[in-house]
Design a protein around this motif. Structure first.
Motif, mmCIF file in Angstrom:
data_model
loop_
_atom_site.group_PDB
_atom_site.id
_atom_site.type_symbol
_atom_site.label_atom_id
_atom_site.label_comp_id
_atom_site.label_asym_id
_atom_site.label_seq_id
_atom_site.Cartn_x
_atom_site.Cartn_y
_atom_site.Cartn_z
ATOM 1 N N ILE A 155 0.711 -1.334 -0.073
ATOM 2 C CA ILE A 155 0.075 -0.029 -0.130
ATOM 3 C C ILE A 155 1.031 1.248 -0.077
ATOM 4 O O ILE A 155 0.530 2.245 -0.782
ATOM 5 N N GLU A 181 0.992 4.017 -3.060
ATOM 6 C CA GLU A 181 0.653 5.485 -2.706
ATOM 7 C C GLU A 181 1.638 6.225 -3.177
ATOM 8 O O GLU A 181 1.618 7.603 -3.828
ATOM 9 N N TYR A 190 -3.570 4.379 -11.702
ATOM 10 C CA TYR A 190 -4.123 3.354 -10.544
ATOM 11 C C TYR A 190 -4.373 1.960 -11.273
ATOM 12 O O TYR A 190 -4.402 0.756 -10.608
ATOM 13 N N VAL A 233 -11.896 2.969 1.925
ATOM 14 C CA VAL A 233 -10.746 3.714 2.379
ATOM 15 C C VAL A 233 -10.231 2.994 3.607
ATOM 16 O O VAL A 233 -8.895 2.923 3.565
ATOM 17 N N ARG A 279 -8.352 0.282 2.231
ATOM 18 C CA ARG A 279 -7.262 0.064 1.134
ATOM 19 C C ARG A 279 -6.218 1.379 1.259
ATOM 20 O O ARG A 279 -5.213 1.198 0.717
ATOM 21 N N ARG A 280 -6.563 2.236 2.114
ATOM 22 C CA ARG A 280 -5.800 3.447 1.939
ATOM 23 C C ARG A 280 -5.631 3.923 3.577
ATOM 24 O O ARG A 280 -5.793 3.168 4.453
ATOM 25 N N ARG A 281 -5.205 4.989 3.730
ATOM 26 C CA ARG A 281 -4.691 5.656 4.953
ATOM 27 C C ARG A 281 -5.599 6.743 5.205
ATOM 28 O O ARG A 281 -5.281 8.101 4.600
ATOM 29 N N ILE A 333 -8.820 10.983 2.740
ATOM 30 C CA ILE A 333 -7.591 10.275 2.706
ATOM 31 C C ILE A 333 -6.533 11.257 2.843
ATOM 32 O O ILE A 333 -6.493 12.306 2.771
ATOM 33 N N GLU A 360 -1.180 10.896 0.226
ATOM 34 C CA GLU A 360 -1.569 9.508 -0.386
ATOM 35 C C GLU A 360 -2.851 9.768 -1.502
ATOM 36 O O GLU A 360 -3.468 8.792 -1.662
ATOM 37 N N SER A 361 -2.578 10.707 -2.357
ATOM 38 C CA SER A 361 -3.714 11.154 -3.404
ATOM 39 C C SER A 361 -3.265 10.208 -4.609
ATOM 40 O O SER A 361 -4.232 9.701 -5.479
#
Length: 348
Positions: free
Chosen positions: A35, A39, A48, A297, A300-302, A343, A347-348
Motif C-alpha cells: 500500500i 501510494e 491506478y 478507504v 485500502r488507504r490511509r 484520505i 496519499e492521493s
C-alpha cells in the motif's frame, strides 16, 4: 469454476456459480506493490490501473461487518433488488446486464437469477472500469458483437461522488443504447436506483472473497482485455456464491414489500467537498463520500479524517476503526451521506 474464451484466449474463471456471469477479464502481469509503495507511485503520476496490492484473508472486523450488515439490512436489500429487477425487466425486453467489476458483479448475478425466475434469460457479463483509464473497450466490443440489438444495463452496487458514472459516460460511443442501474445511489447519478439512501451493502466490507475471488482489475496494454488475478489462496474464505444465494432468497421472500427510492439528491458531493474544504482538503480525489466508499478507504488507504452524519448502525464499524487507528472523527448533521472518509493528503 467455469471458464470460456474469446478469440482462443482464456477468460478468467470465478467462484460465482456456473451460469451466473461471464467474466470478460484475462490473467496478466501487473506490478504487485505494498500500500505504501502504491501510494508513492500514484503521487508520482502512475495510473491506478497499473498497480495491484495483494490481498490477505479478511480480518475479523471485515467478517463481522459483512455479517452484521447482511443481518441488519438484508430484508431491505432484498426488497430493493426485487423491485429493481422488476423495473429493469419491464423497461428493457432486450436487456443485457453488464456489471462493473467488482462491486457490481454480485448484484448483476442476483439480477440474472431473478430474471431467470421471471422467465427471462438475460445474459450477464462482468467488465472492468478504472478511474483515469475508462471502461474496457475490448470487453464492450465483445458484448456489442454478441448482442447487437440489446440495451446494455450497466450494474453497480453503490455510488460515492459519481466518478465511475462519469467515467462510464465518457467511455461509451454515441448511439449505444445503455443505462446505469445501482442499488444505492446517494450521489444521485444513476438512471435507475433502487434507493437514493446511503445504505451499507454487505460486500463493501470484503474484496475478492465476495467478488468471485477476482482481484481489483488492471490494464494489460492497448487492444487487450483488462486483467485481474484469481486469488485462489483465499478460497477457504470465499463467500461469493453463498452471498448471491442469500440475496436471491431475500429478494424472493420480500417480493412486493413496499420500498421507496426517496428523492433524488441534488449535488450531494458538493456538500461533502465543502465540509472537507473546512479541513483544508481541496483535492476531490481525497474525499470519498458514502458509507461504501468510506469503508473501502479503511480497507485500502490511509484515512486522515472521518466525517459522519450521525451515530448510525451502518457506520459503527467506521467509528470503531477510526478510534483504533487514531483517525479524527467529526459529526456533521448536514452531510448528505452517512459517512465520508478523507484520505491522508500525502496519499492521493
Amino acid at each position: 469454476m467455469s471458464q470460456s474464451s474469446v478469440n482462443n484466449s482464456p477468460l478468467l474463471t470465478s467462484s460465482f456459480a456456473p451460469g451466473d456471469v461471464t467474466v470478460l477479464l484475462e490473467a496478466g502481469d501487473v506490478e504487485l506493490v505494498s500500500i505504501e509503495r502504491k501510494e508513492a507511485l500514484l503521487r508520482s503520476g502512475r495510473s491506478y490501473g497499473t498497480l495491484l496490492t495483494p490481498e490477505s484473508a479478511p480480518s475479523a472486523w471485515q467478517h463481522d461487518t459483512f455479517e452484521a450488515a447482511l443481518t441488519r439490512n438484508g430484508e431491505q436489500i432484498g426488497a430493493l433488488l426485487s423491485r429493481l429487477s422488476a423495473t429493469l425487466l419491464n423497461a428493457y425486453p432486450d436487456a443485457v446486464y453488464v456489471s462493473l467489476a467488482r462491486a457490481g458483479t454480485p448484484i448483476g448475478c442476483v439480477l440474472r437469477r431473478l430474471a431467470w425466475r421471471a422467465g427471462r434469460d438475460v445474459a450477464h457479463y462482468a467488465v472492468s472500469i478504472i478511474r483515469g483509464e475508462g471502461l474496457d473497450t475490448q470487453a464492450l466490443k465483445i458484448i456489442q458483437d454478441k448482442h447487437p440489438a440489446s440495451t446494455l444495463i450497466f450494474v453497480d452496487g453503490w455510488s460515492g461522488k459519481g466518478a465511475i458514472a462519469a467515467t462510464l459516460r465518457a467511455s461509451l460511443p454515441p448511439g449505444l443504447p445503455w443505462t446505469l442501474a445501482t442499488v444505492c445511489d446517494p450521489a444521485g447519478v444513476a438512471d435507475y436506483a433502487a434507493t437514493y439512501a446511503d445504505l451499507l451493502l454487505p460486500h463493501a466490507a470484503l474484496n475478492a472473497t465476495v467478488s468471485g475471488l477476482l482481484s481489483r482489475t488492471f490494464t494489460r496494454g492497448q487492444g487487450q482485455l483488462h486483467g485481474a488475478r484469481l486469488e485462489e489462496d483465499l478460497g477457504l474464505h470465499d463467500v461469493s456464491a453463498e452471498y448471491v444465494e442469500r440475496l436471491v432468497e431475500l429478494a424472493v421472500s420480500t417480493n412486493g414489500f413496499p420500498v421507496s427510492a426517496g428523492p433524488r439528491p441534488i449535488a450531494p458531493a458538493q456538500t461533502a467537498m465543502a465540509l472537507a474544504s473546512e479541513l483544508g482538503i481541496a483535492n476531490p480525489n481525497l474525499v470519498k463520500p458514502s458509507v461504501g466508499e468510506a469503508t473501502r478507504v479503511f480497507l485500502r488507504r490511509r484515512p486522515q479524517h472521518l466525517l459522519l452524519r450521525e451515530d448510525h448502525p451502518d457506520t459503527r464499524h467506521l467509528l470503531l476503526l477510526a478510534h483504533q487507528r487514531g483517525v479524527a472523527v467529526t459529526f456533521h448533521p448536514e452531510l448528505p451521506y452517512l459517512a465520508a472518509a478523507i484520505i491522508h493528503p500525502g496519499e492521493s
